[in-house]
Design an enzyme around this catalytic site. Structure first.
Site: not given
Length: 498
Positions: A47, A164, A435, A470
């Site tokens: 908004f 909040d 892959s 990895d």
């Protein structure tokens, strides 16, 4: 500057727009571009959009939150914007709170100009701390948290409840090492009235207090939310992990037993290594009964806050979890969307019909107004704020509407994640080169395609879920992330059911 002499005469349209048109803020319409030049977009919500702007007369930079008036369809929403501006004016000038510069209204939008806080979020600061002196300690966390609680104390002393509090609603004023942390968003804030409690469900998942779910609360909810933030600062994860899967387009009435019973985990890592005083403070803040909860003033006087927080390093797993917590929402939302795209007509059953019924103009997407009307037809009694929260939860790409796939991904049953064929399809979406591994570049491409992230987010996600180190995510690691991640639902839903 230069407006008093030699200005061109007002036209009839100027007079109509400036004098006769009813305004939301109750003051004459004004062209903000006479005073400010607008630059890059800093952030976007459902908004409103925040822009970088520069004051024409001084060249000083500010942030401007622009709210299109067409999104303010009800008197409740208009009053909420007015209250937000009034409260920002009321608390402005105090430390740890963003300063408002001014507010403007033109024919199309309401603009709130405020101090520019360019120093980044809480988690960014913690990253910087680790890089500058190689570790992050309870003492560091206490220093950050002191600013948060001070903002709460100021609000409460001025008869304001924020409603909040969450890490995203705090920004550092600059990149300087000693920059001040400031509360920046007062869109849910209200004035405290003696003897009055609030009923409307507001706030953000993870940080919402149990009494909010029960429908009667006061300023103590801010202490609860701040306590959740402290728990995250010390462990990297929230204490009550009700995630996006718990908020579907069928309801926002979450009843989470874990929140209501206030069960705190102080046994798993890194809690055995965290000081007793830190855990004592969290327990005081996350007390179920609001009247027994510690006040903001008393939090600041707690021994852990008053230079007794240990300066020894916190386990590296905490920083790792924080990165995961920040980045996980976006990738998991996107993966759910990919799964939704692959579901058959039989699997989604009545969801397609429900979407078509809500999409009144047959545009292929659901607007805020359509969502609100559709929920009403299904017997929902959600408030404007609750519908907005649903919109934000389901709107993956942040364009202000819910398209068909977003709707399905938000409403489909979570047991879809248990089926390997759906997870594999989602994995293949990210694994562009086939892959068998997802690389940082592939995550970055996928997230950028949907406007959901950047290179830093992609790098964080790879490092957090790459268990064999990895540099890539294999299929097993991907499934673990999707099934056992921090957003796994732990509550139950009541209200409308699909």
């Amino acid at each position: 500057m230069g407006n008093c002499c030699g200005s061109k005469p007002l036209t009839a349209s100027d007079i109509v727009s400036d004098q006769k048109q009813e305004t939301i803020l109750g003051k004459p319409l004004e062209d903000i571009k006479k005073h400010y030049s607008f630059g890059d977009e800093l952030g976007k919500g459902n908004f409103g959009t925040t822009y970088l702007c520069k004051e024409n007369s001084t060249g000083k930079s500010y942030a401007c939150k622009s709210i299109p008036k067409r999104t303010l369809s009800s008197e409740e929403e208009k009053e909420a914007v007015k209250t937000e501006i009034q409260i920002m004016d009321h608390v402005s000038g105090q430390p740890n709170i963003v300063q408002i510069k001014g507010s403007y209204e033109d024919n199309n939008s309401i603009h709130i100009v405020m101090e520019l806080c360019g120093g980044g979020e809480l988690f960014d600061k913690i990253d910087a701390l680790v890089k500058s002196h190689s570790y992050y300690s309870e003492k560091d966390a206490a220093g950050i948290f002191r600013s948060i609680v001070n903002a709460v104390k100021i609000c409460h002393s001025l008869d304001v409840v924020h409603r909040d509090l969450k890490p995203e609603n705090f920004l550092f004023s600059s990149k300087d090492e000693n920059a001040m942390l400031k509360a920046i968003d007062f869109g849910c804030s209200v004035y405290i009235k003696e003897g009055k409690t609030f009923e409307r469900v507001v706030g953000s998942k993870y940080y919402i207090a149990p009494e909010v779910l029960e429908g009667s609360y006061g300023k103590e909810i801010d202490i609860w939310s701040a306590g959740v933030i402290l728990y995250i600062l010390l462990s990297g994860v929230p204490p009550f992990q009700t995630g996006i899967e718990s908020i579907i387009v069928s309801t926002l009435c979450i009843v989470d037993a874990e929140i209501k019973e206030c069960r705190l985990d102080f046994e798993s890592q890194p809690w055995p290594l965290i000081s007793f005083k830190a855990k004592h403070l969290i327990g005081k803040m996350l007390t179920k009964k609001p009247k027994e909860r510690i006040s903001a003033a008393d939090v600041l006087e707690h021994p852990w806050m008053k230079s007794e927080a240990p300066d020894k390093p916190i386990d590296n797993v905490v920083l790792s979890r924080m990165k995961q917590f920040r980045a996980m929402n976006k990738l998991k939302k996107l993966a759910l969307k990919v799964i939704a795209e692959g579901l058959s007509e039989e699997e989604i059953k009545g969801l397609k019909t429900m979407f078509e019924n809500m999409d009144m103009d047959k545009s292929g997407s659901i607007t805020y107004e359509e969502l609100k009307m559709g929920l009403n037809r299904h017997g929902s009694k959600l408030s404007e704020t609750e519908v907005k929260q649903l919109m934000e939860a389901a709107d993956v790409d942040g364009n202000g509407t819910i398209d068909y796939i977003e709707f399905i991904s938000a409403t489909m049953h979570r047991h879809r994640l248990e089926r390997d064929e759906h997870l594999y399809k989602a994995f293949q979406y990210f694994d562009k080169d086939g892959s068998g591994h997802i690389t940082k570049e592939e995550v970055e491409i996928a997230m950028k395609e949907h406007g959901m992230g950047d290179e830093a987010n992609a790098k964080d996600l790879i490092s957090e879920f790459d268990k064999n180190n990895d540099g890539k995510i294999d299929y097993e690691e991907f499934c673990t992330m999707m099934r056992n991640g921090i957003l796994q639902p732990q509550g139950k839903l009541v209200g409308i059911h699909i």
